[in-house]
Motif scaffolding. Structure first.
Motif, PDB file in Angstrom:
ATOM      1  N   ASP A  56      25.118  20.022  23.245  1.00 48.88           N
ATOM      2  CA  ASP A  56      25.355  21.223  22.443  1.00 48.88           C
ATOM      3  C   ASP A  56      24.102  22.071  22.239  1.00 48.88           C
ATOM      4  O   ASP A  56      24.037  22.865  21.298  1.00 48.88           O
ATOM      5  CB  ASP A  56      25.947  20.859  21.074  1.00 48.88           C
ATOM      6  CG  ASP A  56      27.286  20.153  21.191  1.00 48.88           C
ATOM      7  OD1 ASP A  56      28.081  20.546  22.061  1.00 48.88           O
ATOM      8  OD2 ASP A  56      27.524  19.199  20.430  1.00 48.88           O
ATOM      9  N   CYS A  57      23.108  21.924  23.097  1.00 52.50           N
ATOM     10  CA  CYS A  57      21.904  22.740  23.015  1.00 52.50           C
ATOM     11  C   CYS A  57      21.653  23.398  24.373  1.00 52.50           C
ATOM     12  O   CYS A  57      22.075  22.874  25.411  1.00 52.50           O
ATOM     13  CB  CYS A  57      20.695  21.915  22.586  1.00 52.50           C
ATOM     14  SG  CYS A  57      20.838  21.252  20.901  1.00 52.50           S
ATOM     15  N   ARG A  82      15.505  28.610  22.791  1.00 53.80           N
ATOM     16  CA  ARG A  82      16.223  27.347  22.798  1.00 53.80           C
ATOM     17  C   ARG A  82      17.058  27.298  21.527  1.00 53.80           C
ATOM     18  O   ARG A  82      16.551  27.553  20.443  1.00 53.80           O
ATOM     19  CB  ARG A  82      15.251  26.168  22.845  1.00 53.80           C
ATOM     20  CG  ARG A  82      15.958  24.818  22.963  1.00 53.80           C
ATOM     21  CD  ARG A  82      14.980  23.701  23.272  1.00 53.80           C
ATOM     22  NE  ARG A  82      14.078  23.424  22.182  1.00 53.80           N
ATOM     23  CZ  ARG A  82      12.758  23.607  22.200  1.00 53.80           C
ATOM     24  NH1 ARG A  82      12.176  24.107  23.279  1.00 53.80           N
ATOM     25  NH2 ARG A  82      12.005  23.314  21.159  1.00 53.80           N
ATOM     26  N   CYS A  84      20.907  25.559  19.563  1.00 53.04           N
ATOM     27  CA  CYS A  84      22.030  24.629  19.566  1.00 53.04           C
ATOM     28  C   CYS A  84      23.250  25.337  18.978  1.00 53.04           C
ATOM     29  O   CYS A  84      23.123  26.398  18.355  1.00 53.04           O
ATOM     30  CB  CYS A  84      21.706  23.372  18.766  1.00 53.04           C
ATOM     31  SG  CYS A  84      20.333  22.401  19.460  1.00 53.04           S
ATOM     32  N   LYS A  86      26.387  24.696  16.431  1.00 55.85           N
ATOM     33  CA  LYS A  86      26.956  23.830  15.410  1.00 55.85           C
ATOM     34  C   LYS A  86      28.097  24.564  14.715  1.00 55.85           C
ATOM     35  O   LYS A  86      27.903  25.671  14.189  1.00 55.85           O
ATOM     36  CB  LYS A  86      25.884  23.423  14.397  1.00 55.85           C
ATOM     37  CG  LYS A  86      24.761  22.597  14.993  1.00 55.85           C
ATOM     38  CD  LYS A  86      23.742  22.186  13.939  1.00 55.85           C
ATOM     39  CE  LYS A  86      22.610  21.369  14.554  1.00 55.85           C
ATOM     40  NZ  LYS A  86      21.589  20.975  13.534  1.00 55.85           N
ATOM     41  N   GLN A  93      16.186  27.249  17.631  1.00 63.13           N
ATOM     42  CA  GLN A  93      15.189  26.192  17.519  1.00 63.13           C
ATOM     43  C   GLN A  93      13.789  26.673  17.885  1.00 63.13           C
ATOM     44  O   GLN A  93      12.829  26.379  17.183  1.00 63.13           O
ATOM     45  CB  GLN A  93      15.570  25.019  18.425  1.00 63.13           C
ATOM     46  CG  GLN A  93      16.782  24.227  17.981  1.00 63.13           C
ATOM     47  CD  GLN A  93      16.943  22.958  18.790  1.00 63.13           C
ATOM     48  OE1 GLN A  93      16.680  22.928  19.990  1.00 63.13           O
ATOM     49  NE2 GLN A  93      17.372  21.899  18.138  1.00 63.13           N
ATOM     50  N   GLU A 113      14.694  22.504  11.115  1.00 60.65           N
ATOM     51  CA  GLU A 113      16.048  22.028  11.378  1.00 60.65           C
ATOM     52  C   GLU A 113      17.080  22.692  10.475  1.00 60.65           C
ATOM     53  O   GLU A 113      18.195  22.975  10.908  1.00 60.65           O
ATOM     54  CB  GLU A 113      16.112  20.508  11.207  1.00 60.65           C
ATOM     55  CG  GLU A 113      17.432  19.892  11.641  1.00 60.65           C
ATOM     56  CD  GLU A 113      17.399  18.378  11.611  1.00 60.65           C
ATOM     57  OE1 GLU A 113      18.478  17.764  11.703  1.00 60.65           O
ATOM     58  OE2 GLU A 113      16.296  17.806  11.480  1.00 60.65           O
TER      59      GLU A 113
END
Length: 236
Positions: A56-57, A82, A84, A86, A93, A113
């Protein structure tokens, strides 16, 4: 009562059809090529690619190859994000901007995070900021806008704000789904969704998103005071 029952049945059928037709996010690896112009002058070619990076990234990369004169005076810019995914949302990121031969403009962003802290590194100076998520880097925000437009494709006039960090403090911009229309590119003509930045009439950004190409951006225009600055057009 029978008429009411039929009406309810038709409404439920319509809702079910709309739900079934709702597009799903497509994270298939791909690369699109574009011609790039600034102020009506051809600058060269660019590419945007998406590649998986673990579960999922993804790595999302823009590479521009200018014509010789531009390359000699400015270099070859590259942007890489980069992120992800969710719960259907993009979570940044890392971002880096580099341009060959002009390292003073290079910088990176690292997102915590929870998205509440961002560390920016430029010219050897580290700056840490506390922010209220979601905040995007200037490149991955295009993916966030694309996903939002895909989710609200049938809602002409819908608006959404996106907050972006580049230099200084985060800035918030507002975008709207303006129309469904046909757009011409070097790769052909596409039925598209036109999305525009609408918070500043002097600075307009337009994205044409084509459902037939998995909701890819097929044309981009940036205008300042009504004059075209950046233009990107999908190539075959």
């Amino acid at each position: 009562m029978k008429c009411m029952s039929k009406l309810l049945a038709l409404l439920l059928l319509g809702i079910g059809a709309a739900q079934a037709a709702a597009p799903e996010q497509d994270w298939t690896p791909h690369q699109e090529r574009y011609s790039v112009a600034w102020g009506g002058i051809a600058l060269g070619e660019g590419s945007i690619s998406l590649k998986p990076r673990g579960a999922d990234c993804f790595d999302y990369v823009s590479q521009t190859t200018p014509i010789a004169l531009v390359r000699w005076s400015y270099g070859e810019p590259r942007e890489a994000s980069r992120f992800c995914v969710k719960d259907g949302a993009i979570v940044p990121q890392h971002f880096e901007y580099t341009v060959s031969g002009n390292s003073k403009d290079n910088f990176t962003l690292d997102f915590s995070e929870d998205g509440r802290r961002i560390k920016r590194l430029q010219g050897g100076t580290v700056t840490e900021l506390s922010v209220t998520p979601p905040v995007y880097d200037r490149f991955v925000v295009r993916e966030a806008i694309r996903i939002w437009a895909m989710q609200h494709a049938g809602e002409i006039g819908a608006e959404q704000e996106f907050t972006v960090l580049e230099t200084g403090q985060p800035k918030t911009y507002r975008y709207a789904i303006k129309a469904r229309e046909k757009v011409q590119t070097e790769a052909g003509s596409f039925d598209s969704i036109r999305v525009e930045r609408v918070d500043n009439p002097k600075k307009i950004q337009r994205y044409w998103i084509a459902p037939s190409r998995h909701y890819a951006v097929v044309r981009v225009e940036h205008l300042y005071k009504g004059k075209q600055q950046l233009m990107m057009s999908l190539r075959p």
